[in-house]
Motif scaffolding. Structure first.
Motif, PDB file in Angstrom:
ATOM      1  N   LEU A   1       0.830  -1.200   0.000  1.00  0.00           N
ATOM      2  CA  LEU A   1       0.000   0.000   0.000  1.00  0.00           C
ATOM      3  C   LEU A   1       0.869   1.257   0.000  1.00  0.00           C
ATOM      4  O   LEU A   1       0.578   2.225  -0.716  1.00  0.00           O
ATOM      5  N   PHE A   2       1.948   1.248   0.776  1.00  0.00           N
ATOM      6  CA  PHE A   2       2.866   2.393   0.775  1.00  0.00           C
ATOM      7  C   PHE A   2       3.486   2.582  -0.610  1.00  0.00           C
ATOM      8  O   PHE A   2       3.668   3.713  -1.073  1.00  0.00           O
ATOM      9  N   GLY A   3       3.808   1.468  -1.268  1.00  0.00           N
ATOM     10  CA  GLY A   3       4.353   1.554  -2.619  1.00  0.00           C
ATOM     11  C   GLY A   3       3.359   2.162  -3.589  1.00  0.00           C
ATOM     12  O   GLY A   3       3.733   2.954  -4.467  1.00  0.00           O
TER      13      GLY A   3
ATOM     14  N   LEU B   1      -6.747  16.615 -10.441  1.00  0.00           N
ATOM     15  CA  LEU B   1      -5.614  15.796  -9.990  1.00  0.00           C
ATOM     16  C   LEU B   1      -5.854  15.223  -8.601  1.00  0.00           C
ATOM     17  O   LEU B   1      -5.422  14.102  -8.298  1.00  0.00           O
ATOM     18  N   ALA B   2      -6.544  15.969  -7.731  1.00  0.00           N
ATOM     19  CA  ALA B   2      -6.880  15.430  -6.409  1.00  0.00           C
ATOM     20  C   ALA B   2      -7.816  14.240  -6.538  1.00  0.00           C
ATOM     21  O   ALA B   2      -7.671  13.220  -5.838  1.00  0.00           O
ATOM     22  N   ILE B   3      -8.820  14.383  -7.448  1.00  0.00           N
ATOM     23  CA  ILE B   3      -9.734  13.254  -7.686  1.00  0.00           C
ATOM     24  C   ILE B   3      -8.970  12.067  -8.261  1.00  0.00           C
ATOM     25  O   ILE B   3      -9.177  10.911  -7.860  1.00  0.00           O
ATOM     26  N   TYR B   4      -8.054  12.344  -9.200  1.00  0.00           N
ATOM     27  CA  TYR B   4      -7.263  11.261  -9.807  1.00  0.00           C
ATOM     28  C   TYR B   4      -6.446  10.522  -8.750  1.00  0.00           C
ATOM     29  O   TYR B   4      -6.376   9.292  -8.741  1.00  0.00           O
ATOM     30  N   TRP B   5      -5.801  11.301  -7.843  1.00  0.00           N
ATOM     31  CA  TRP B   5      -4.964  10.685  -6.807  1.00  0.00           C
ATOM     32  C   TRP B   5      -5.768   9.690  -5.980  1.00  0.00           C
ATOM     33  O   TRP B   5      -5.326   8.567  -5.721  1.00  0.00           O
ATOM     34  N   CYS B   6      -6.974  10.075  -5.586  1.00  0.00           N
ATOM     35  CA  CYS B   6      -7.823   9.187  -4.777  1.00  0.00           C
ATOM     36  C   CYS B   6      -8.275   7.972  -5.586  1.00  0.00           C
ATOM     37  O   CYS B   6      -8.220   6.826  -5.108  1.00  0.00           O
ATOM     38  N   LEU B   7      -8.741   8.229  -6.814  1.00  0.00           N
ATOM     39  CA  LEU B   7      -9.237   7.120  -7.638  1.00  0.00           C
ATOM     40  C   LEU B   7      -8.131   6.110  -7.938  1.00  0.00           C
ATOM     41  O   LEU B   7      -8.355   4.893  -7.899  1.00  0.00           O
ATOM     42  N   GLN B   8      -6.943   6.623  -8.259  1.00  0.00           N
ATOM     43  CA  GLN B   8      -5.857   5.718  -8.634  1.00  0.00           C
ATOM     44  C   GLN B   8      -5.453   4.802  -7.483  1.00  0.00           C
ATOM     45  O   GLN B   8      -5.218   3.604  -7.669  1.00  0.00           O
ATOM     46  N   ILE B   9      -5.386   5.347  -6.271  1.00  0.00           N
ATOM     47  CA  ILE B   9      -5.052   4.517  -5.108  1.00  0.00           C
ATOM     48  C   ILE B   9      -6.123   3.460  -4.883  1.00  0.00           C
ATOM     49  O   ILE B   9      -5.829   2.286  -4.604  1.00  0.00           O
ATOM     50  N   ILE B  10      -7.390   3.832  -5.030  1.00  0.00           N
ATOM     51  CA  ILE B  10      -8.489   2.876  -4.824  1.00  0.00           C
ATOM     52  C   ILE B  10      -8.450   1.775  -5.877  1.00  0.00           C
ATOM     53  O   ILE B  10      -8.585   0.584  -5.564  1.00  0.00           O
ATOM     54  N   LEU B  11      -8.246   2.160  -7.145  1.00  0.00           N
ATOM     55  CA  LEU B  11      -8.284   1.169  -8.228  1.00  0.00           C
ATOM     56  C   LEU B  11      -7.062   0.254  -8.219  1.00  0.00           C
ATOM     57  O   LEU B  11      -7.134  -0.890  -8.687  1.00  0.00           O
ATOM     58  N   LEU B  12      -5.936   0.741  -7.721  1.00  0.00           N
ATOM     59  CA  LEU B  12      -4.750  -0.120  -7.609  1.00  0.00           C
ATOM     60  C   LEU B  12      -4.779  -0.959  -6.337  1.00  0.00           C
ATOM     61  O   LEU B  12      -4.470  -2.156  -6.353  1.00  0.00           O
TER      62      LEU B  12
ATOM     63  N   GLY C   1      -7.459  -1.455  -4.109  1.00  0.00           N
ATOM     64  CA  GLY C   1      -8.689  -2.191  -3.819  1.00  0.00           C
ATOM     65  C   GLY C   1      -8.670  -3.630  -4.285  1.00  0.00           C
ATOM     66  O   GLY C   1      -8.937  -4.555  -3.497  1.00  0.00           O
ATOM     67  N   PRO C   2      -8.371  -3.908  -5.570  1.00  0.00           N
ATOM     68  CA  PRO C   2      -8.336  -5.302  -6.030  1.00  0.00           C
ATOM     69  C   PRO C   2      -7.314  -6.154  -5.288  1.00  0.00           C
ATOM     70  O   PRO C   2      -7.551  -7.335  -5.039  1.00  0.00           O
ATOM     71  N   ARG C   3      -6.195  -5.559  -4.928  1.00  0.00           N
ATOM     72  CA  ARG C   3      -5.178  -6.325  -4.206  1.00  0.00           C
ATOM     73  C   ARG C   3      -5.684  -6.727  -2.820  1.00  0.00           C
ATOM     74  O   ARG C   3      -5.540  -7.873  -2.390  1.00  0.00           O
ATOM     75  N   VAL C   4      -6.258  -5.771  -2.111  1.00  0.00           N
ATOM     76  CA  VAL C   4      -6.789  -6.063  -0.777  1.00  0.00           C
ATOM     77  C   VAL C   4      -7.939  -7.062  -0.865  1.00  0.00           C
ATOM     78  O   VAL C   4      -8.039  -7.996  -0.053  1.00  0.00           O
ATOM     79  N   ALA C   5      -8.800  -6.885  -1.864  1.00  0.00           N
ATOM     80  CA  ALA C   5      -9.943  -7.789  -2.014  1.00  0.00           C
ATOM     81  C   ALA C   5      -9.485  -9.208  -2.318  1.00  0.00           C
ATOM     82  O   ALA C   5     -10.031 -10.182  -1.775  1.00  0.00           O
ATOM     83  N   TYR C   6      -8.448  -9.345  -3.166  1.00  0.00           N
ATOM     84  CA  TYR C   6      -7.963 -10.686  -3.512  1.00  0.00           C
ATOM     85  C   TYR C   6      -7.330 -11.358  -2.304  1.00  0.00           C
ATOM     86  O   TYR C   6      -7.543 -12.555  -2.069  1.00  0.00           O
ATOM     87  N   ARG C   7      -6.560 -10.579  -1.525  1.00  0.00           N
ATOM     88  CA  ARG C   7      -5.971 -11.172  -0.316  1.00  0.00           C
ATOM     89  C   ARG C   7      -7.063 -11.615   0.651  1.00  0.00           C
ATOM     90  O   ARG C   7      -6.970 -12.682   1.263  1.00  0.00           O
ATOM     91  N   ALA C   8      -8.107 -10.783   0.813  1.00  0.00           N
ATOM     92  CA  ALA C   8      -9.200 -11.154   1.709  1.00  0.00           C
ATOM     93  C   ALA C   8      -9.908 -12.410   1.211  1.00  0.00           C
ATOM     94  O   ALA C   8     -10.263 -13.290   2.011  1.00  0.00           O
ATOM     95  N   TYR C   9     -10.069 -12.506  -0.108  1.00  0.00           N
ATOM     96  CA  TYR C   9     -10.715 -13.694  -0.680  1.00  0.00           C
ATOM     97  C   TYR C   9      -9.882 -14.948  -0.426  1.00  0.00           C
ATOM     98  O   TYR C   9     -10.423 -15.988  -0.015  1.00  0.00           O
ATOM     99  N   ARG C  10      -8.550 -14.864  -0.647  1.00  0.00           N
ATOM    100  CA  ARG C  10      -7.700 -16.025  -0.412  1.00  0.00           C
ATOM    101  C   ARG C  10      -7.677 -16.389   1.064  1.00  0.00           C
ATOM    102  O   ARG C  10      -7.657 -17.568   1.429  1.00  0.00           O
ATOM    103  N   GLY C  11      -7.690 -15.373   1.928  1.00  0.00           N
ATOM    104  CA  GLY C  11      -7.741 -15.645   3.360  1.00  0.00           C
ATOM    105  C   GLY C  11      -9.031 -16.328   3.765  1.00  0.00           C
ATOM    106  O   GLY C  11      -9.030 -17.238   4.596  1.00  0.00           O
ATOM    107  N   TRP C  12     -10.144 -15.899   3.149  1.00  0.00           N
ATOM    108  CA  TRP C  12     -11.427 -16.535   3.453  1.00  0.00           C
ATOM    109  C   TRP C  12     -11.441 -17.982   2.983  1.00  0.00           C
ATOM    110  O   TRP C  12     -11.921 -18.869   3.692  1.00  0.00           O
ATOM    111  N   ARG C  13     -10.887 -18.222   1.797  1.00  0.00           N
ATOM    112  CA  ARG C  13     -10.836 -19.597   1.282  1.00  0.00           C
ATOM    113  C   ARG C  13      -9.993 -20.487   2.178  1.00  0.00           C
ATOM    114  O   ARG C  13     -10.364 -21.614   2.487  1.00  0.00           O
ATOM    115  N   GLN C  14      -8.817 -19.947   2.609  1.00  0.00           N
ATOM    116  CA  GLN C  14      -7.952 -20.747   3.467  1.00  0.00           C
ATOM    117  C   GLN C  14      -8.605 -20.982   4.827  1.00  0.00           C
ATOM    118  O   GLN C  14      -8.526 -22.087   5.374  1.00  0.00           O
ATOM    119  N   SER C  15      -9.252 -19.960   5.366  1.00  0.00           N
ATOM    120  CA  SER C  15      -9.931 -20.123   6.658  1.00  0.00           C
ATOM    121  C   SER C  15     -11.039 -21.157   6.551  1.00  0.00           C
ATOM    122  O   SER C  15     -11.256 -21.960   7.467  1.00  0.00           O
TER     123      SER C  15
END
Length: 655
Positions: free
Chosen positions: A83-85, A120-131, A133-147
């Motif tokens: 996320l920091f990256g 540009l402020a709107i872009y900054w927020c959207l870009q962080i969410i679109l990059l 969001g899918p990563r966090v969602a996929y990790r949560a999905y894999r964690g749910w499957r493993q659990s």
């Protein structure tokens, strides 16, 4: 001859996964920019087409993402670091857009800024969410499957270690790297951590109250099936020794979590049974991997005796480090097949395939033929007979393998123009008192003097450098004392020790392979006129075999002399009370690598060595053990007169 190459995994699979992530990031970058402009609603862009500049901007963005390490780990392991990256990368892109909007847009579009600060402020927020969001969602999905998998059939486990150390273990379990395991509690060495929690897992108590904590868990209906030792806790040997003894009395298998980096894509964590090798040594000698990887990468490597414990470990490590080709030679079809099957089961994506050929180092013509055809850069000679009692009886066989085999392997390496030849020797070769040590010492003498023999002509650019490496006892290898003690303990005893005061040096297989690779690296880096050297790992103080046996008994949950007895059987022929790493005349020097000591080799002049060596090989070929022993005694006087060390005429070798 048919070449045996194991099955390897599809190396394109990781590239396809990374490619799909790159394509995703490219698409969402363009979408974020266009969507920001649309949501802003102004300025009036008129006929300005943003699609083309947005497409070019997306390509530039991929370069920024790569520089910010967005592709260094899989989505499955997405973390705050990722996320920091993302935030860093998007901030850089926003600054670039801002600069372009204020400096370039007015010149192209009649003083009009295309984007503006709010866009540009709107872009900054959207870009962080679109990059992100899918990563966090996929990790949560894999964690749910493993659990979900763990909930179906979990193995109940506790973690041994501090709360901060247990965190990495619990994360690995949650990520599914440890299989169907559920962690119910933590047992910490720190009293202040009692009743705290890590990721929802409570600290049950201290290590001193381990058995009481386990009993309390049983009363709550939790039957523990595993105890995971945190990696940092393994460093406290006395503490872990008591813990493992308690766990074995409770019938709970102790395992450790081994976290490594695999091919730079994602961390791998594997659970291993706690073995005595982890606990019986002085602090391990860690050699920096980076120079070794750089040295091995792209080289062609031959390992003789590659079906044995050391040879197999060396071949696997060379393949993992990116050698161009790795060829294993062994006379045992079973050992060779076992190694190649092991590479098939444990190979990493992109790891070099290991090739195997059946070849006995006694067969000079075949060995030279195979070596010249392969054209190696480095030859590691690990083939040897090493079991002391057998070699005391079978002198000719010892000479044919340990001496003639070394002569053949060294000559083959020289004929093929290899840059380095590394002989695996032993501390028993220092002032040898046995046939094993004497044959290894003669093998050292040959490698140290062969470069000065008449007719040895190689161009300096392809001059083969020869070096010997002396090992102590390597834990876990076939016939070593640790597996024998373990088998005796499992059988209920007694544990047989030769002498109460006998001591030995010990090292791990990983330390052994790092030492061999280091020897090849420093040897090829030396000038051609540099004196030949002998390299040894700094193994600290030798270990009393009696102390080793007692510690292993305690680790098994028993008390020495009370349940498992120790029997002293006396020294075997050719065995001495302690080993020596260097002779007094072998002056030591620093090679600039922590944990490794070198000494300048001292050898016989070639005119003295060559005729005696020829007579020895002839006697061994004839099967004349008595004559072979006499010739060995003429080369190594202390074999004929145990306990007496006779100085030989020596010269400084130039190989």
């Amino acid at each position: 001859m048919r070449r045996i190459i194991p099955f390897t995994r599809n190396a394109t699979e990781p590239a396809l996964k990374v490619g799909s992530v790159v394509l995703h990031d490219y698409a969402v970058t363009i979408a974020a920019l266009l969507l920001a402009v649309h949501l802003r609603g102004e300025p009036n862009l008129g006929s300005v087409n943003l699609l083309i500049p947005a497409t070019a901007f997306g390509i530039f963005a991929l370069v920024v993402y790569h520089s910010c390490s967005l592709y260094a780990a899989r989505w499955r392991f997405a973390s705050l670091f990722d996320l920091f990256g993302i935030v860093k990368a998007v901030t850089i892109l926003t600054v670039v857009l801002l600069t372009a909007d204020y400096m370039i847009s007015p010149r192209l579009y009649e003083g009009t800024k295309l984007l503006g600060g709010r866009t540009l402020a709107i872009y900054w927020c959207l870009q962080i969410i679109l990059l992100g969001g899918p990563r966090v969602a996929y990790r949560a999905y894999r964690g749910w499957r493993q659990s979900d998998l763990v909930r179906r059939d979990p193995l109940a486990a506790i973690v041994i270690g501090r709360a901060s150390d247990a965190d990495s273990v619990i994360r690995a379990v949650e990520a599914g790297l440890a299989g169907p395991i559920r962690v119910y509690g933590i047992v910490s060495p720190l009293v202040r951590e009692t009743h705290q929690g890590v990721r929802g897992v409570p600290v049950w108590g201290t290590i001193e109250n381990l058995e009481a904590a386990v009993q309390a868990a049983v009363e709550r209906g939790i039957t523990l099936q595993r105890a995971i030792i945190a990696p940092q806790a393994m460093r406290n040997v006395p503490l872990i020794e008591n813990v493992i003894g308690s766990l074995r009395r409770l019938g709970i298998p102790a395992i450790r979590l081994d976290t490594t980096e695999a091919t730079g894509l994602a961390p791998q964590a594997r659970l291993h049974a706690i073995i005595d090798d982890d606990l019986l040594l002085r602090p391990l000698v860690h050699v920096d991997d980076a120079p070794l990887r750089e040295f091995v990468r792209g080289k062609r490597i031959i390992v003789t005796g590659g079906g044995g414990s050391i040879g197999a470990e060396l071949a696997l490590r060379s393949a993992e480090f990116g050698a161009e080709r790795v060829l294993v030679l062994d006379h045992s079809e079973v050992a060779l097949h076992a190694l190649l099957q092991r590479t098939e089961l444990n190979g990493l994506d992109g790891m070099t395939a290991i090739e195997g050929r059946l070849c006995d180092v006694r067969d000079r013509a075949r060995l030279i033929e195979i070596t010249e055809a392969f054209a190696p850069d480095v030859v590691f000679h690990a083939a040897a007979l090493k079991h002391l009692p057998h070699l005391e009886r079978e002198v000719s066989d010892a000479v044919r393998t340990n001496v003639a085999g070394t002569v053949n392997a060294a000559d083959a390496a020289i004929a093929a123009g290899a840059a380095a030849f590394v002989l695996v020797s032993t501390d028993k070769a220092t002032k040898p008192a046995s046939i094993l040590g004497a044959t290894k010492r003669i093998a050292e003498l040959y490698t140290q003097s062969v470069g000065s023999r008449p007719g040895f002509s190689q161009s300096p650019s392809r001059r083969t450098r020869l070096v010997a490496v002396r090992f102590g006892n390597v834990l876990g290898t076939a016939g070593s004392v640790v597996p024998r003690f373990r088998a005796q303990i499992e059988a209920g005893g007694p544990v047989t020790v030769t002498h109460q005061d006998m001591v030995r040096f010990f090292m791990t297989k990983r330390e052994a392979t790092d030492l061999l690779l280091t020897a090849a690296q420093v040897t090829t880096a030396e000038a051609a006129s540099a004196p030949s050297a002998i390299l040894v790992l700094n193994m600290g103080q030798p270990v009393r075999i009696d102390d080793l046996a007692r510690r292993m008994i305690r680790l098994a949950g028993f008390v020495p002399g009370n349940g498992i007895d120790i029997t002293y059987v006396g020294s075997r022929p050719g065995e001495r009370m302690s080993e020596i790493l260097f002779e007094e005349r072998e002056s030591q020097f620093d090679i600039g690598i922590h944990g490794i000591v070198a000494a300048e080799a001292q050898t016989l002049p070639w005119p003295m060595l060559q005729p005696t060596l020829a007579d020895l090989l002839a006697a061994s070929d004839a099967g004349d053990d008595q004559k072979a022993r006499q010739i060995i005694s003429s080369l190594i006087p202390q074999i004929g007169t145990p306990g007496k060390v006779v100085s030989l005429p020596i010269s400084r070798s130039v190989s």
